[in-house]
Write a protein that holds these residues in place. Structure first.
Motif, mmCIF file in Angstrom:
data_model
loop_
_atom_site.group_PDB
_atom_site.id
_atom_site.type_symbol
_atom_site.label_atom_id
_atom_site.label_comp_id
_atom_site.label_asym_id
_atom_site.label_seq_id
_atom_site.Cartn_x
_atom_site.Cartn_y
_atom_site.Cartn_z
ATOM 1 N N SER A 109 -23.283 26.589 3.971
ATOM 2 C CA SER A 109 -22.163 27.024 3.133
ATOM 3 C C SER A 109 -21.011 26.019 3.183
ATOM 4 C CB SER A 109 -21.671 28.408 3.558
ATOM 5 O OG SER A 109 -21.260 28.394 4.910
ATOM 6 N N ALA A 110 -20.788 25.384 4.332
ATOM 7 C CA ALA A 110 -19.729 24.380 4.449
ATOM 8 C C ALA A 110 -20.075 23.143 3.627
ATOM 9 C CB ALA A 110 -19.510 24.006 5.916
ATOM 10 N N ILE A 111 -21.332 22.753 3.662
ATOM 11 C CA ILE A 111 -21.769 21.585 2.887
ATOM 12 C C ILE A 111 -21.643 21.873 1.394
ATOM 13 C CG2 ILE A 111 -23.745 20.119 2.323
ATOM 14 C CD1 ILE A 111 -24.615 20.535 5.291
ATOM 15 N N ILE A 112 -22.046 23.073 0.980
ATOM 16 C CA ILE A 112 -21.925 23.454 -0.431
ATOM 17 C C ILE A 112 -20.453 23.508 -0.844
ATOM 18 C CG2 ILE A 112 -22.286 25.356 -2.070
ATOM 19 C CD1 ILE A 112 -24.924 25.926 -0.514
ATOM 20 N N ALA A 113 -19.611 24.068 0.004
ATOM 21 C CA ALA A 113 -18.180 24.154 -0.302
ATOM 22 C C ALA A 113 -17.576 22.759 -0.460
ATOM 23 C CB ALA A 113 -17.448 24.940 0.781
ATOM 24 N N LEU A 114 -17.919 21.837 0.425
ATOM 25 C CA LEU A 114 -17.409 20.468 0.319
ATOM 26 C C LEU A 114 -17.917 19.784 -0.945
ATOM 27 C CD1 LEU A 114 -17.576 19.236 4.012
ATOM 28 C CD2 LEU A 114 -15.523 19.495 2.614
ATOM 29 N N LEU A 116 -18.805 21.249 -3.770
ATOM 30 C CA LEU A 116 -18.109 21.855 -4.904
ATOM 31 C C LEU A 116 -16.662 21.360 -4.990
ATOM 32 C CD1 LEU A 116 -19.459 25.526 -4.754
ATOM 33 C CD2 LEU A 116 -19.970 23.769 -6.479
ATOM 34 N N PHE A 117 -16.021 21.250 -3.842
ATOM 35 C CA PHE A 117 -14.656 20.730 -3.816
ATOM 36 C C PHE A 117 -14.622 19.298 -4.351
ATOM 37 C CE2 PHE A 117 -11.264 18.416 -1.567
ATOM 38 C CZ PHE A 117 -10.164 19.103 -2.061
ATOM 39 N N ALA A 118 -15.580 18.482 -3.939
ATOM 40 C CA ALA A 118 -15.649 17.097 -4.421
ATOM 41 C C ALA A 118 -15.840 17.063 -5.927
ATOM 42 C CB ALA A 118 -16.780 16.343 -3.724
ATOM 43 N N ALA A 119 -16.746 17.877 -6.424
ATOM 44 C CA ALA A 119 -16.989 17.912 -7.873
ATOM 45 C C ALA A 119 -15.735 18.353 -8.624
ATOM 46 C CB ALA A 119 -18.156 18.842 -8.179
ATOM 47 N N LEU A 120 -15.055 19.356 -8.101
ATOM 48 C CA LEU A 120 -13.818 19.834 -8.728
ATOM 49 C C LEU A 120 -12.746 18.741 -8.738
ATOM 50 C CD1 LEU A 120 -12.013 22.101 -9.886
ATOM 51 C CD2 LEU A 120 -11.460 22.697 -7.506
ATOM 52 N N ILE A 131 -6.866 3.816 -15.659
ATOM 53 C CA ILE A 131 -7.698 2.630 -15.452
ATOM 54 C C ILE A 131 -8.211 2.524 -14.011
ATOM 55 C CG2 ILE A 131 -6.639 1.343 -17.329
ATOM 56 C CD1 ILE A 131 -5.068 -0.217 -15.236
ATOM 57 N N LEU A 132 -7.642 3.312 -13.123
ATOM 58 C CA LEU A 132 -8.100 3.310 -11.725
ATOM 59 C C LEU A 132 -9.154 4.382 -11.482
ATOM 60 C CD1 LEU A 132 -4.636 2.846 -10.018
ATOM 61 C CD2 LEU A 132 -6.378 1.107 -10.453
ATOM 62 N N ARG A 133 -9.656 4.956 -12.557
ATOM 63 C CA ARG A 133 -10.594 6.072 -12.501
ATOM 64 C C ARG A 133 -11.782 5.813 -11.574
ATOM 65 N NH1 ARG A 133 -11.565 6.874 -17.936
ATOM 66 N NH2 ARG A 133 -9.804 8.297 -17.880
ATOM 67 N N LEU A 134 -12.429 4.665 -11.733
ATOM 68 C CA LEU A 134 -13.632 4.398 -10.935
ATOM 69 C C LEU A 134 -13.322 4.311 -9.446
ATOM 70 C CD1 LEU A 134 -15.572 1.893 -13.209
ATOM 71 C CD2 LEU A 134 -15.949 4.351 -12.913
ATOM 72 N N ALA A 135 -12.205 3.666 -9.116
ATOM 73 C CA ALA A 135 -11.817 3.560 -7.703
ATOM 74 C C ALA A 135 -11.521 4.939 -7.121
ATOM 75 C CB ALA A 135 -10.599 2.649 -7.554
ATOM 76 N N VAL A 136 -10.805 5.744 -7.872
ATOM 77 C CA VAL A 136 -10.455 7.081 -7.402
ATOM 78 C C VAL A 136 -11.710 7.943 -7.262
ATOM 79 C CG1 VAL A 136 -9.218 9.198 -8.008
ATOM 80 C CG2 VAL A 136 -8.099 6.981 -8.289
ATOM 81 N N LEU A 137 -12.589 7.882 -8.252
ATOM 82 C CA LEU A 137 -13.809 8.694 -8.198
ATOM 83 C C LEU A 137 -14.734 8.258 -7.065
ATOM 84 C CD1 LEU A 137 -14.662 9.197 -11.973
ATOM 85 C CD2 LEU A 137 -13.466 10.754 -10.415
ATOM 86 N N ALA A 138 -14.764 6.972 -6.773
ATOM 87 C CA ALA A 138 -15.593 6.483 -5.671
ATOM 88 C C ALA A 138 -15.025 6.915 -4.320
ATOM 89 C CB ALA A 138 -15.700 4.957 -5.732
ATOM 90 N N TYR A 139 -13.722 7.121 -4.260
ATOM 91 C CA TYR A 139 -13.064 7.472 -3.007
ATOM 92 C C TYR A 139 -13.292 8.942 -2.627
ATOM 93 C CZ TYR A 139 -9.515 7.198 0.612
ATOM 94 O OH TYR A 139 -8.857 7.221 1.807
ATOM 95 N N VAL A 140 -13.456 9.808 -3.619
ATOM 96 C CA VAL A 140 -13.618 11.241 -3.331
ATOM 97 C C VAL A 140 -14.796 11.520 -2.395
ATOM 98 C CG1 VAL A 140 -14.119 13.507 -4.369
ATOM 99 C CG2 VAL A 140 -12.393 12.024 -5.400
ATOM 100 N N PRO A 141 -15.997 10.965 -2.661
ATOM 101 C CA PRO A 141 -17.114 11.248 -1.721
ATOM 102 C C PRO A 141 -16.851 10.718 -0.308
ATOM 103 C CG PRO A 141 -17.959 10.318 -3.775
ATOM 104 C CD PRO A 141 -16.463 10.212 -3.817
ATOM 105 N N VAL A 142 -16.079 9.648 -0.199
ATOM 106 C CA VAL A 142 -15.755 9.119 1.136
ATOM 107 C C VAL A 142 -14.899 10.129 1.895
ATOM 108 C CG1 VAL A 142 -14.565 7.279 2.382
ATOM 109 C CG2 VAL A 142 -15.978 6.718 0.400
ATOM 110 N N ILE A 143 -13.891 10.674 1.212
ATOM 111 C CA ILE A 143 -13.040 11.675 1.854
ATOM 112 C C ILE A 143 -13.847 12.920 2.210
ATOM 113 C CG2 ILE A 143 -11.092 13.262 1.444
ATOM 114 C CD1 ILE A 143 -10.249 10.426 2.047
ATOM 115 N N VAL A 144 -14.698 13.351 1.294
ATOM 116 C CA VAL A 144 -15.536 14.525 1.560
ATOM 117 C C VAL A 144 -16.489 14.237 2.734
ATOM 118 C CG1 VAL A 144 -17.327 16.023 0.597
ATOM 119 C CG2 VAL A 144 -15.293 15.476 -0.732
ATOM 120 N N GLY A 145 -16.979 13.000 2.804
ATOM 121 C CA GLY A 145 -17.838 12.605 3.920
ATOM 122 C C GLY A 145 -17.141 12.740 5.258
ATOM 123 N N MET A 146 -15.837 12.498 5.273
ATOM 124 C CA MET A 146 -15.083 12.703 6.511
ATOM 125 C C MET A 146 -15.122 14.196 6.897
ATOM 126 S SD MET A 146 -12.907 9.895 7.605
ATOM 127 C CE MET A 146 -11.569 10.845 8.234
ATOM 128 N N GLY A 147 -15.053 15.056 5.895
ATOM 129 C CA GLY A 147 -15.120 16.499 6.154
ATOM 130 C C GLY A 147 -16.439 16.870 6.776
#
Length: 147
Positions: A109-114, A116-120, A131-147
């Motif tokens: 459930s924690a993995i699913i929640a993370l 879903l949070f990343a997708a949101l 124009i920084l869209r790709l950098a920002v989108l690439a960073y989200v999974p890294v932050i979620v990976g820390m979780g």
């Protein structure tokens, strides 16, 4: 040993100064120095205390990220984000490699929640990041990976 204590005290002083005085002020060389030193000194403390190399690397990379983010340009922003991403990946490697790390014990459930949070977050940030869209989108999974 007294040197790690001095470095830790200086790191704390820099962090407090940044919070109280520099945080909302315009960019300056002194602001950059204080912001960068607060984390870089933690890397020094970690090194002097024999911390794992991956922790020292993560702290140094995040200090580099702080430095570049404080320069207020689009190019330096991208370098700062890349440095933070690399630092956070180093933290992930450190966490996964820790002897007490047990990925199988993480509730599904924690993995699913993370996930879903990343997708949101990616959906919310997609249009706002411009124009920084790709950098920002690439960073989200890294932050979620820390979780």
């Amino acid at each position: 040993m007294i040197l790690p204590d001095i470095a830790a005290s200086l790191a704390t002083l820099c962090a407090a100064l940044y919070l109280v005085w520099f945080c909302y002020r315009p960019s300056s060389a002194l602001k950059t120095l204080i912001k960068t030193a607060s984390v870089l000194l933690l890397a020094v403390v970690a090194g002097l205390n024999g911390a794992p190399t991956m922790l020292i690397l993560a702290l140094v990379l995040c200090a580099v990220g702080d430095f570049f983010l404080s320069l207020d340009s689009e190019r330096s922003f991208l370098v700062g984000v890349a440095a933070f991403a690399a630092g956070h990946i180093a933290y992930i490697v450190l966490f996964i490699g820790h002897p007490t790390s047990d990925f199988a014990a993480v509730p599904t459930s924690a993995i699913i929640a993370l996930a879903l949070f990343a997708a949101l977050m990616m959906a919310l940030l997609y249009h706002r990041a411009g124009i920084l869209r790709l950098a920002v989108l690439a960073y989200v999974p890294v932050i979620v990976g820390m979780g």
